[in-house]
Design an enzyme around this catalytic site. Structure first.
Site, PDB file in Angstrom:
ATOM      1  N   GLU A 234       0.834  -1.200   0.000  1.00  0.00           N
ATOM      2  CA  GLU A 234       0.000   0.000   0.000  1.00  0.00           C
ATOM      3  C   GLU A 234       0.867   1.248   0.000  1.00  0.00           C
ATOM      4  O   GLU A 234       1.915   1.292   0.647  1.00  0.00           O
ATOM      5  CB  GLU A 234      -0.894   0.032   1.256  1.00  0.00           C
ATOM      6  CG  GLU A 234      -1.913  -1.100   1.347  1.00  0.00           C
ATOM      7  CD  GLU A 234      -3.161  -0.843   0.525  1.00  0.00           C
ATOM      8  OE1 GLU A 234      -3.236   0.207  -0.132  1.00  0.00           O
ATOM      9  OE2 GLU A 234      -4.054  -1.700   0.546  1.00  0.00           O
ATOM     10  N   CYS A 235       0.394   2.284  -0.708  1.00  0.00           N
ATOM     11  CA  CYS A 235       1.126   3.551  -0.718  1.00  0.00           C
ATOM     12  C   CYS A 235       0.697   4.471   0.408  1.00  0.00           C
ATOM     13  O   CYS A 235       1.348   5.489   0.650  1.00  0.00           O
ATOM     14  CB  CYS A 235       0.934   4.260  -2.059  1.00  0.00           C
ATOM     15  SG  CYS A 235      -0.738   4.897  -2.307  1.00  0.00           S
ATOM     16  N   GLY A 236      -0.396   4.139   1.082  1.00  0.00           N
ATOM     17  CA  GLY A 236      -0.849   4.961   2.199  1.00  0.00           C
ATOM     18  C   GLY A 236      -2.134   5.706   1.945  1.00  0.00           C
ATOM     19  O   GLY A 236      -2.797   6.138   2.884  1.00  0.00           O
TER      20      GLY A 236
END
Length: 256
Positions: free
Chosen positions: A236-238
């Site tokens: 996940e990139c956030g």
């Protein structure tokens, strides 16, 4: 970073998520979008990455809510194919596109911190993701006065997404995930039925695409499609993770 989230959710209705997911859990994707519009009206936005399958959500949602604000976070490091794909889809679907970028230019970021994606360090990747993706999205949601956010997450994409419901609450906003349960076949069938394109890099073996420096084609050695992103260090990139002080720690886990 964390305090900014407290600005969200002003005037947010207090909804019973358990009851809503029981009531709408079997609804079609279009019905979820329609319910969202009836509930949140002009305070609902859609996000897009103009990624491999982005045409599905862009078409599906704009067929129900034609003028919905569509937030695109442009990191400044996207492949040329993505920029052209975005231009084509925006024109074809008459998208009400809202482009957001970091307040720090790519050149300035590299001067201050180096090429964060080359440092083989999760903390460096997290800093990159916050500067180029998370902060611009938070700013977009605040400026657009969003109360609900539509996203094209699917449960099969990451371990974190397997834990989600179709109607969630994240960082003071409601999060609606109309195609959460869709399979790759559902995606393919929708694209074919509506004569919609995959991202052009799909034909080069990409099954997911983000920034040019952190995306690559799928290989026979990959056990999961997300291994082709973030050097396999993160899933996940956030953007789609909670950002409370405790939950933000999940950014540091590659098993999200």
């Amino acid at each position: 970073m964390k305090n900014a989230m407290l600005e969200f959710g002003v005037g947010l209705p207090d909804l019973d998520l358990k009851a809503l997911n029981q009531a709408h859990g079997e609804n079609s994707a279009q019905e979820i979008v329609q319910w969202g519009f009836e509930t949140f009206g002009q305070s609902m936005v859609l996000s897009t990455s103009f990624g491999i399958q982005s045409a599905v959500m862009l078409h599906l949602v704009t067929q129900v809510v034609p003028n919905i604000p569509v937030v695109w976070v442009d990191t400044g490091y996207l492949p040329a194919e993505t920029y052209r794909f975005a231009d084509q889809l925006t024109s074809r679907l008459q998208i009400n596109l809202k482009v957001y970028q970091s307040v720090i230019s790519p050149a300035r970021m590299e001067a201050l911190y180096g090429k964060l994606w080359e440092q083989q360090d999760v903390d460096a990747l997290n800093r990159y993701d916050y500067i180029r993706k998370v902060e611009p999205m938070q700013r977009a949601l605040r400026e657009l006065k969003a109360k609900a956010w539509l996203a094209g997450l699917r449960s099969g994409q990451t371990d974190h997404r397997k834990s989600l419901n179709r109607i969630e609450r994240q960082n003071g906003l409601y999060k609606l995930l109309p195609i959460l349960s869709w399979s790759s076949k559902n995606i393919y069938d929708y694209l074919m039925a509506n004569d919609l394109p995959y991202h052009p890099l799909f034909d080069q073996g990409y099954v997911t695409v983000g920034d040019w420096h952190s995306s690559r084609p799928l290989t026979a050695d990959d056990t999961h499609e997300r291994n082709t992103r973030f050097q396999g260090m993160k899933q996940e990139c956030g953007l789609h993770l909670p950002q409370t002080p405790e939950e933000a720690e999940s950014l540091n886990s590659s098993s999200l």
